[in-house]
Design a protein around this motif. Sequence first.
Motif, PDB file in Angstrom:
ATOM      1  N   SER A   1       0.813  -1.208   0.000  1.00 13.12           N
ATOM      2  CA  SER A   1       0.000   0.000   0.000  1.00 13.12           C
ATOM      3  C   SER A   1       0.852   1.265   0.000  1.00 13.12           C
ATOM      4  N   SER A   2       2.157   1.135   0.322  1.00 12.89           N
ATOM      5  CA  SER A   2       3.050   2.296   0.383  1.00 12.89           C
ATOM      6  C   SER A   2       4.491   1.813   0.437  1.00 12.89           C
ATOM      7  N   LYS A   3       5.433   2.757   0.329  1.00 19.77           N
ATOM      8  CA  LYS A   3       6.842   2.410   0.474  1.00 19.77           C
ATOM      9  C   LYS A   3       7.117   1.858   1.867  1.00 19.77           C
TER      10      LYS A   3
ATOM     11  N   GLU B   1      -2.764   1.883  -3.886  1.00 19.58           N
ATOM     12  CA  GLU B   1      -3.488   2.390  -2.725  1.00 19.58           C
ATOM     13  C   GLU B   1      -4.303   1.274  -2.068  1.00 19.58           C
ATOM     14  N   GLY B   2      -4.057   1.056  -0.786  1.00 17.58           N
ATOM     15  CA  GLY B   2      -4.766   0.003  -0.055  1.00 17.58           C
ATOM     16  C   GLY B   2      -4.138  -1.367  -0.184  1.00 17.58           C
ATOM     17  N   GLY B   3      -3.084  -1.498  -1.017  1.00 14.72           N
ATOM     18  CA  GLY B   3      -2.405  -2.780  -1.166  1.00 14.72           C
ATOM     19  C   GLY B   3      -3.240  -3.804  -1.907  1.00 14.72           C
TER      20      GLY B   3
ATOM     21  N   VAL C   1      -7.970  -6.390  -4.865  1.00 17.88           N
ATOM     22  CA  VAL C   1      -8.795  -7.568  -5.153  1.00 17.88           C
ATOM     23  C   VAL C   1     -10.243  -7.335  -4.729  1.00 17.88           C
ATOM     24  N   LYS C   2     -10.460  -6.544  -3.684  1.00 15.27           N
ATOM     25  CA  LYS C   2     -11.841  -6.220  -3.305  1.00 15.27           C
ATOM     26  C   LYS C   2     -12.536  -5.435  -4.418  1.00 15.27           C
ATOM     27  N   ARG C   3     -11.791  -4.597  -5.107  1.00 15.41           N
ATOM     28  CA  ARG C   3     -12.364  -3.903  -6.266  1.00 15.41           C
ATOM     29  C   ARG C   3     -12.741  -4.899  -7.359  1.00 15.41           C
TER      30      ARG C   3
ATOM     31  N   SER D   1      -2.226 -13.120   5.277  1.00 12.79           N
ATOM     32  CA  SER D   1      -3.264 -12.424   6.044  1.00 12.79           C
ATOM     33  C   SER D   1      -4.384 -11.923   5.143  1.00 12.79           C
ATOM     34  N   THR D   2      -4.092 -11.747   3.859  1.00 13.86           N
ATOM     35  CA  THR D   2      -5.097 -11.259   2.920  1.00 13.86           C
ATOM     36  C   THR D   2      -6.169 -12.303   2.645  1.00 13.86           C
ATOM     37  N   VAL D   3      -5.799 -13.585   2.734  1.00 16.02           N
ATOM     38  CA  VAL D   3      -6.716 -14.671   2.372  1.00 16.02           C
ATOM     39  C   VAL D   3      -8.019 -14.584   3.155  1.00 16.02           C
ATOM     40  N   ALA D   4      -7.915 -14.514   4.483  1.00 16.87           N
ATOM     41  CA  ALA D   4      -9.107 -14.512   5.332  1.00 16.87           C
ATOM     42  C   ALA D   4      -9.993 -13.298   5.058  1.00 16.87           C
ATOM     43  N   ASP D   5      -9.379 -12.140   4.853  1.00 10.93           N
ATOM     44  CA  ASP D   5     -10.157 -10.926   4.592  1.00 10.93           C
ATOM     45  C   ASP D   5     -10.936 -11.032   3.285  1.00 10.93           C
TER      46      ASP D   5
END
Length: 455
Positions: A187-189, A217-219, A224-226, A249-253
């Motif tokens: 999501s950022s440097k 933005e948002g990583g 993927v939510k988009r 950690s992204t998997v569960a979300d």
Amino acid sequence: MMRSPLRKIYHDTPINFEDLAKSYPPLQPHVFIDGKGMPNINFKDMASQRYLTEALLRRDFGLSLTLPPGRLCPPVPNRLNYVAWIQEIMLETVGNLDHAVLGVDIGTGASAIYPLLMCSTQHRWTMIGTDIDDTSLESARENVKINQLQGRIHVQRSDATGNILAPIFENADKQFDFTMCNPPFYSSKDDMLRSAEGKEFDPHSVCTGAEVEMITEGGEIAFVKRMIAESLILRERCRWYTSLLGKMSTVADLVEELKSNGINNYGISEFVQGHTRRWGIAWSFGDVRLSDDITRINKSHISHSMPLPNDLRQTFKVVKSTLPTVQRVESALHAVFTSLESLSIIGTNSSDQSQGDQMTFQTRCPHNEFTVIVQSAANSWSRSARRKKAKEGVQVVKPTNSPQVILQCEIALFRLTDQTSATLQCSWRRGRERELFESFWSHVCHKVGDRLNQI
């Protein structure tokens, strides 16, 4: 499970860098003998990585690659894992890889590695690759051109503020089969530096990517939510939506996001190559259900994110008899299927030719004594359906190639280790209602068990 032949290329035999360098001389100066006396390369050296990628693509796929300075150099074995998974999803969706398939690669990058690998290994597949970066677009088009794949790979600009899945929105007359994406992880440097310090990503290799390839933005989770939000509009315009993920950690979300939007037909996979670990997520609005080997991984720390199993097994005790166990189980199944008026046997590798057409497709469970595929256009096995039939004498017309299939299952008898027990597996191949699948299998198990005790 139907395995992609690509799985074997780097899993069965480790890369021999010395032999590889002989087939691609530019790699030779970068090969050295390590402390274990084995040929190796320095994965933290950008030039070594680049020549390794070029060598593997040239030797194993007949592909050439050019990359501008400062752009991501894709590690071939890692990328091939994702490609193989997509091919396995398509195998179970369309039946074989000889079908014409249309896919989209979101953020194809300067290499256009995914379209190149897909189209060089599947000669009836076509792909659209998108990117927002002019340098990457120019390089991607050049790579497509030098490999003479312009007729099957189209590279187009996408708008960073527009639809991620723009090619599907823009081509309303086309049926797409899959999307794939290796989204910017960070999501950022600062996020990128924290991940490096925590060794979340491979500390044994150098990162060659530009910020436009690594940061959004948002990583990756926001990206993927988009995609999920856009897929809710497009729905079955594309058979399978997928994405690679860099953070566990992204998997569960993302699974929670799918479930909250009523999407229960999804799958999770894990790709491990050397020191690198990635995850894949796929979801669909269609009725094709995939094997557990494709959609579930055995990891206790994310087990709560796994979809419910599509492959169910039941072991039966078999009483002594003069008849072989395989013949008895086949006979019991055939009797159960015959009792269900709504059920059709559409394929079998059974020795009994009368039980349906011999299979012209690949089975999902190859190590078995026999396999039969059945489908139904109506629920005739539930208690309520059987009570209604008994009360009203209702006859359900047996369907013939009915387009209104509500359930399709593959039932296989595993190879026998003795004659005292038999294990059946029921794989859910098509359907939208899990309750129908589970009630059908429960009914079959109950009736088969009763008959095995009688035969």
